[in-house]
Design an enzyme around this catalytic site. Structure first.
Site, PDB file in Angstrom:
ATOM      1  N   THR A 176       0.825  -1.207   0.000  1.00 32.44           N
ATOM      2  CA  THR A 176       0.000   0.000   0.000  1.00 32.44           C
ATOM      3  C   THR A 176       0.857   1.254   0.000  1.00 32.44           C
ATOM      4  O   THR A 176       1.888   1.337   0.682  1.00 32.44           O
ATOM      5  CB  THR A 176      -0.912   0.005   1.231  1.00 32.44           C
ATOM      6  OG1 THR A 176      -1.786  -1.118   1.166  1.00 32.44           O
ATOM      7  CG2 THR A 176      -1.728   1.284   1.317  1.00 32.44           C
ATOM      8  N   CYS A 233      -0.271 -13.446  -1.798  1.00 33.33           N
ATOM      9  CA  CYS A 233       0.045 -13.257  -0.377  1.00 33.33           C
ATOM     10  C   CYS A 233      -1.151 -12.704   0.375  1.00 33.33           C
ATOM     11  O   CYS A 233      -1.474 -13.152   1.490  1.00 33.33           O
ATOM     12  CB  CYS A 233       1.239 -12.309  -0.227  1.00 33.33           C
ATOM     13  SG  CYS A 233       2.764 -12.872  -1.013  1.00 33.33           S
ATOM     14  N   ARG A 270     -25.834  -8.253  35.442  1.00 29.44           N
ATOM     15  CA  ARG A 270     -26.266  -6.863  35.535  1.00 29.44           C
ATOM     16  C   ARG A 270     -27.774  -6.811  35.773  1.00 29.44           C
ATOM     17  O   ARG A 270     -28.553  -7.373  34.980  1.00 29.44           O
ATOM     18  CB  ARG A 270     -25.908  -6.121  34.246  1.00 29.44           C
ATOM     19  CG  ARG A 270     -26.455  -4.707  34.134  1.00 29.44           C
ATOM     20  CD  ARG A 270     -25.773  -3.744  35.083  1.00 29.44           C
ATOM     21  NE  ARG A 270     -26.138  -2.359  34.766  1.00 29.44           N
ATOM     22  CZ  ARG A 270     -25.699  -1.306  35.439  1.00 29.44           C
ATOM     23  NH1 ARG A 270     -24.877  -1.473  36.473  1.00 29.44           N
ATOM     24  NH2 ARG A 270     -26.067  -0.098  35.097  1.00 29.44           N
ATOM     25  N   ALA A 291      -3.307 -14.080   3.697  1.00 29.64           N
ATOM     26  CA  ALA A 291      -3.558 -13.301   4.915  1.00 29.64           C
ATOM     27  C   ALA A 291      -5.049 -13.117   5.169  1.00 29.64           C
ATOM     28  O   ALA A 291      -5.502 -13.159   6.322  1.00 29.64           O
ATOM     29  CB  ALA A 291      -2.864 -11.944   4.813  1.00 29.64           C
ATOM     30  N   ARG A 292      -5.815 -12.910   4.111  1.00 34.45           N
ATOM     31  CA  ARG A 292      -7.264 -12.731   4.274  1.00 34.45           C
ATOM     32  C   ARG A 292      -7.912 -13.983   4.855  1.00 34.45           C
ATOM     33  O   ARG A 292      -8.884 -13.890   5.611  1.00 34.45           O
ATOM     34  CB  ARG A 292      -7.894 -12.394   2.919  1.00 34.45           C
ATOM     35  CG  ARG A 292      -7.556 -11.003   2.411  1.00 34.45           C
ATOM     36  CD  ARG A 292      -7.845 -10.862   0.931  1.00 34.45           C
ATOM     37  NE  ARG A 292      -7.555  -9.513   0.462  1.00 34.45           N
ATOM     38  CZ  ARG A 292      -7.427  -9.197  -0.825  1.00 34.45           C
ATOM     39  NH1 ARG A 292      -7.571 -10.134  -1.758  1.00 34.45           N
ATOM     40  NH2 ARG A 292      -7.161  -7.948  -1.181  1.00 34.45           N
ATOM     41  N   THR A 349       2.291  -2.556   8.801  1.00 36.59           N
ATOM     42  CA  THR A 349       2.400  -3.195  10.109  1.00 36.59           C
ATOM     43  C   THR A 349       3.807  -3.749  10.294  1.00 36.59           C
ATOM     44  O   THR A 349       4.374  -4.346   9.375  1.00 36.59           O
ATOM     45  CB  THR A 349       1.370  -4.328  10.225  1.00 36.59           C
ATOM     46  OG1 THR A 349       0.060  -3.763  10.135  1.00 36.59           O
ATOM     47  CG2 THR A 349       1.504  -5.061  11.561  1.00 36.59           C
ATOM     48  N   GLU A 401      -6.492  -5.343   3.910  1.00 36.85           N
ATOM     49  CA  GLU A 401      -6.578  -6.598   3.156  1.00 36.85           C
ATOM     50  C   GLU A 401      -7.816  -6.634   2.268  1.00 36.85           C
ATOM     51  O   GLU A 401      -8.416  -7.694   2.046  1.00 36.85           O
ATOM     52  CB  GLU A 401      -6.574  -7.819   4.095  1.00 36.85           C
ATOM     53  CG  GLU A 401      -5.514  -7.808   5.163  1.00 36.85           C
ATOM     54  CD  GLU A 401      -4.125  -8.088   4.624  1.00 36.85           C
ATOM     55  OE1 GLU A 401      -3.994  -8.247   3.399  1.00 36.85           O
ATOM     56  OE2 GLU A 401      -3.182  -8.144   5.416  1.00 36.85           O
ATOM     57  N   GLY A 402      -8.198  -5.485   1.753  1.00 36.42           N
ATOM     58  CA  GLY A 402      -9.361  -5.394   0.880  1.00 36.42           C
ATOM     59  C   GLY A 402     -10.570  -4.841   1.602  1.00 36.42           C
ATOM     60  O   GLY A 402     -11.045  -5.423   2.567  1.00 36.42           O
TER      61      GLY A 402
END
Length: 392
Positions: free
Chosen positions: A140, A246, A276, A250-251, A172, A371-372
Site C-alpha cells: 500500500t 500473499c 447486571r 492473509a485474508r 504493520t 486486506e481489501g
C-alpha cells in the site's frame, strides 16, 4: 445415545469437528494469549504502543505461531485449520497481536517461501520462524491502496544492482522489522524485493495518533535510492499475481481472526447480561436482550462454520480467492456488528477499557478496511457471480 448438554459457548458443537491436534494448537495459543497479552493489553492500547513486540515475537516463534502453515526452514507445517484457530485465539486477545502474526507469516514469510530463491529462504525464514527477525510487507502507498497496480514506488536497474525509490504507507511492523518485502514498478512490470531494513536510504517513521490497532506498530516506509543487489528480487513473482496471492493467504487468517474479537465481545456481553440487574432482575431475562444475544450467537457460529469450511478447502488445495473474499467480507462485517451490539448490552460500561468490547470494535474498523475493503470484496464476488468486471 446420550447427548451433550447445550454449551452456550459452542452451541453448534463445532469443537466436535476439530481433531485432538487442532484442539492442542488452539489451547496452546489461547493459554499464551491469556498469560502474555490479556493482563497488559488495555494498558498498551491506551498508551498506543506495543512496548514488548520483540519479546512477544520471539515467544510466538517458540510456540510455532509464525509461518504456521509453511513447511521447512523452521516452520511448523501446521494445517490451515490450525493456523486459523491460532488467528482466532490471538485476535480474541487483540487484533494488533493477530496482525503482527499475519504480517510476519502470511505476508512476509509466505512471499519469501512461495516466490523467493532458495538462498533467500535459507537467509531469512529460519530467523523469522523463530521470531528473531521481524518482517513487514510493503504494498500500500499513500495514494494507492485498493488499486495497487497504480503504485509509484520504482526500482530501476543500475548495472547489476537495483535502486529503489518511493514510499509505502500503513505498514504493520515497519519500524521494528529487520526485513521488508517490497513491491515496486520496474521497466518489466511489478516485482517484489527482499529489502534488509538496515540498507542505506531506508527509513520507517512510525504512524501515531491512531484510534484503532493502537497496540500495533504501524509505519510509513521511505526508500531514498535504496541500492539492492541483483539477488534481492523475488525470482518467482511477476506482476500483481505475487502480492495478491500473499494477500489471499492473509485474508484467510482474518476470516478466522475477526471472529476471535467477536467471540470475546459476545462472551463479555453474555456474562454481563447474566449479572447486571435493572428493574429488579438480570437484563439477560429481558426479551430484547435475549434477542440480541441470540442474533450474535447465530452470526458468530455461522462465521466459524464458514471459516472451518474454507480451512478444509485450503488444506485440500481447492480454495479459490473468491471464496476467501466471501469469508473476509462476511466474517469481518458480522464481527464488527457483534461488537457494536455487545457494546449496547453493556451500556455506558461498554465504552470503558475495563471491558474489551470497545477496543475490539475500534480495532475491527481497521480490519474492515485492510486486506481489501468491503467494496473490493463485494466487487470480487460480483465479478465471479456475473462474469463482468466492475472494477473499471
Amino acid at each position: 445415545m446420550s447427548r451433550k448438554p447445550f454449551d452456550p459457548h459452542d452451541p453448534l458443537g463445532i469443537d466436535d469437528l476439530l481433531s485432538p491436534e487442532d484442539l492442542a494448537v488452539r489451547n496452546t495459543v489461547r493459554q499464551w494469549a491469556a498469560d502474555r497479552v490479556l493482563p497488559h493489553i488495555a494498558e498498551w492500547y491506551e498508551r498506543g504502543e506495543l512496548p514488548v513486540i520483540r519479546e512477544l515475537t520471539r515467544e510466538l516463534g517458540a510456540i510455532g505461531a509464525l509461518g504456521m502453515p509453511l513447511t521447512g526452514y523452521g516452520c511448523a507445517g501446521a494445517s490451515a485449520v490450525q493456523y486459523g484457530l491460532a488467528c482466532l485465539e490471538l485476535e480474541a486477545a487483540d487484533s494488533g497481536i493477530r496482525s503482527l502474526v499475519s504480517v510476519q507469516g502470511s505476508l512476509a514469510m509466505y512471499a519469501i517461501h512461495r516466490f523467493g530463491s532458495e538462498e533467500q529462504r535459507l537467509r531469512w525464514l529460519p530467523g523469522m520462524a523463530a521470531g528473531e527477525i521481524i518482517g513487514c510487507f510493503a504494498l500500500t502507498e499513500p495514494d494507492h491502496g485498493s488499486d495497487p497496480a497504480g503504485m509509484r514506488t520504482y526500482a530501476k536497474r543500475d548495472g547489476t544492482d537495483w535502486v529503489l525509490t518511493g514510499r509505502k504507507m500503513w505498514i504493520t511492523n515497519g519500524s521494528v522489522a529487520g526485513v521488508a518485502v517490497v513491491w515496486a514498478q520496474t521497466d518489466a512490470g511489478i516485482r517484489g524485493f527482499v529489502v534488509p531494513t538496515d540498507s542505506p536510504g531506508f527509513s520507517a517513521p512510525e504512524i501515531t495518533h491512531k484510534w484503532s490497532l493502537r497496540a500495533s506498530v504501524t509505519s510509513e516506509l521511505i526508500f531514498d535510492e535504496v541500492r539492492l543487489p541483483a539477488d534481492a528480487i523475488l525470482p518467482e513473482a511477476e506482476g500483481l499475481r505475487g502480492p495478491l496471492s500473499c494477500l489471499s493467504h492473509a485474508r484467510y487468517g482474518i476470516t478466522w481472526g475477526a471472529l476471535g474479537a467477536a467471540r470475546t465481545s459476545f462472551e463479555t456481553a453474555l456474562d454481563y447480561a447474566r449479572t447486571r440487574e435493572q428493574f429488579g432482575r438480570p437484563i439477560g431475562g429481558f426479551q430484547l436482550t435475549q434477542s440480541k444475544l441470540a442474533d450474535m450467537a447465530v452470526e458468530l457460529h455461522k462465521g466459524l462454520l464458514l471459516a472451518h469450511h474454507l480451512g478444509l478447502r485450503m488444506d485440500a488445495g481447492t480454495l479459490r480467492p473468491e471464496q476467501v473474499s466471501f469469508g473476509k467480507l462476511n466474517n469481518v462485517r458480522e464481527a464488527i456488528e457483534i461488537c457494536r451490539t455487545a457494546r449496547t448490552i453493556l451500556g455506558a460500561n461498554g465504552i470503558s477499557l475495563e471491558y474489551p468490547v470497545m477496543r475490539h470494535a475500534t480495532n475491527l474498523e481497521s480490519v474492515l478496511t485492510y486486506e481489501g475493503t468491503v467494496e473490493m470484496h463485494q466487487l470480487v464476488l460480483g465479478k465471479a457471480l456475473t462474469g463482468i468486471d466492475a472494477f473499471r
